[in-house]
Design a protein around this motif. Structure first.
Motif, PDB file in Angstrom:
ATOM      1  N   SER A   1       0.853  -1.166   0.000  1.00 35.82           N
ATOM      2  CA  SER A   1       0.000   0.000   0.000  1.00 35.82           C
ATOM      3  C   SER A   1       0.898   1.227   0.000  1.00 35.82           C
ATOM      4  O   SER A   1       1.898   1.258   0.704  1.00 35.82           O
ATOM      5  CB  SER A   1      -0.885  -0.027   1.240  1.00 35.82           C
ATOM      6  N   TYR A   2       0.515   2.241  -0.781  1.00 35.09           N
ATOM      7  CA  TYR A   2       1.341   3.448  -0.869  1.00 35.09           C
ATOM      8  C   TYR A   2       0.481   4.627  -1.288  1.00 35.09           C
ATOM      9  O   TYR A   2      -0.602   4.448  -1.847  1.00 35.09           O
ATOM     10  CB  TYR A   2       2.493   3.247  -1.861  1.00 35.09           C
ATOM     11  N   VAL A   3       0.980   5.830  -0.999  1.00 34.74           N
ATOM     12  CA  VAL A   3       0.318   7.062  -1.412  1.00 34.74           C
ATOM     13  C   VAL A   3       1.153   7.664  -2.532  1.00 34.74           C
ATOM     14  O   VAL A   3       2.353   7.904  -2.366  1.00 34.74           O
ATOM     15  CB  VAL A   3       0.175   8.062  -0.253  1.00 34.74           C
ATOM     16  N   ALA A   4       0.509   7.896  -3.676  1.00 34.49           N
ATOM     17  CA  ALA A   4       1.186   8.488  -4.833  1.00 34.49           C
ATOM     18  C   ALA A   4       0.617   9.884  -5.081  1.00 34.49           C
ATOM     19  O   ALA A   4      -0.568  10.135  -4.884  1.00 34.49           O
ATOM     20  CB  ALA A   4       0.993   7.614  -6.069  1.00 34.49           C
ATOM     21  N   SER A   5       1.490  10.761  -5.529  1.00 28.08           N
ATOM     22  CA  SER A   5       1.098  12.116  -5.891  1.00 28.08           C
ATOM     23  C   SER A   5       0.969  12.172  -7.410  1.00 28.08           C
ATOM     24  O   SER A   5       1.956  12.011  -8.123  1.00 28.08           O
ATOM     25  CB  SER A   5       2.151  13.112  -5.410  1.00 28.08           C
ATOM     26  N   LEU A   6      -0.250  12.388  -7.893  1.00 19.94           N
ATOM     27  CA  LEU A   6      -0.484  12.450  -9.333  1.00 19.94           C
ATOM     28  C   LEU A   6      -0.702  13.900  -9.754  1.00 19.94           C
ATOM     29  O   LEU A   6      -1.456  14.631  -9.105  1.00 19.94           O
ATOM     30  CB  LEU A   6      -1.713  11.611  -9.698  1.00 19.94           C
TER      31      LEU A   6
END
Length: 172
Positions: free
Chosen positions: A122-127
């Protein structure tokens, strides 16, 4: 209850218990499957936003035996013509565990093998969007279906609410 009936019930219980235990499938090993060239076909779908975006991704994986790191370059081409490139670095820290990082991902990502042999992370990506950066959480599961096929499914979330999904199949 007769002794024969007790043994029969015990036998049925033992069979049912054994059937409910997951089969120990061979675990997906990132540096084995993704070393070299791999191609994936998939789709991002958000029913909330009315988005359905098929894409193809070409992967090139390079394993560094000295640092136990898989460099995985992903070249995306969406059916609408948009292109994107992402590069993951997965460092193997145990037989069933990796630490992943990517330029657009906040922090380090723990990758673990579950009891079915699938990898979960699980990860948080900045788009980047027209309105500025958008932070989304991805909950990924990679499961090896056979020697040449890995299935990747992901829930995409914003503020704990599922806003989309990714379904992707990789082939060697």
């Amino acid at each position: 209850m007769t002794r024969a009936r007790r043994y029969l019930l015990l036998f049925v219980f033992a069979i049912a218990t054994a059937a409910s235990v997951p089969a120990h499938a061979k675990s997906l090993v990132l540096e084995e499957f993704f070393r070299g060239k791999t191609i994936g076909k998939g789709v991002f779908e958000s029913k909330i936003a009315g988005v359905y975006r098929p894409f193809t991704v070409k992967l090139t994986g390079t394993w560094n035996q000295r640092t136990f790191t898989l460099k995985l370059r992903e070249d995306f081409v969406y059916d609408d013509g948009e292109r994107d490139t992402k590069t993951w670095f997965f460092q193997k820290v145990a037989e069933d565990r990796y630490i992943g990082q990517r330029a657009d991902v906040l922090g380090l990502t723990n990758v673990r093998t579950d009891d079915t042999g699938a990898l979960r992370f699980s990860y948080v990506a900045s788009l980047d969007t027209e309105n500025g950066p958008l932070l989304l959480r991805f909950d990924d599961t990679l499961k090896q279906l056979d020697r040449n096929t890995v299935e990747n499914t992901a829930k995409v979330m914003k503020a704990g609410i599922t806003v989309g999904t990714v379904s992707l199949t990789f082939k060697k």
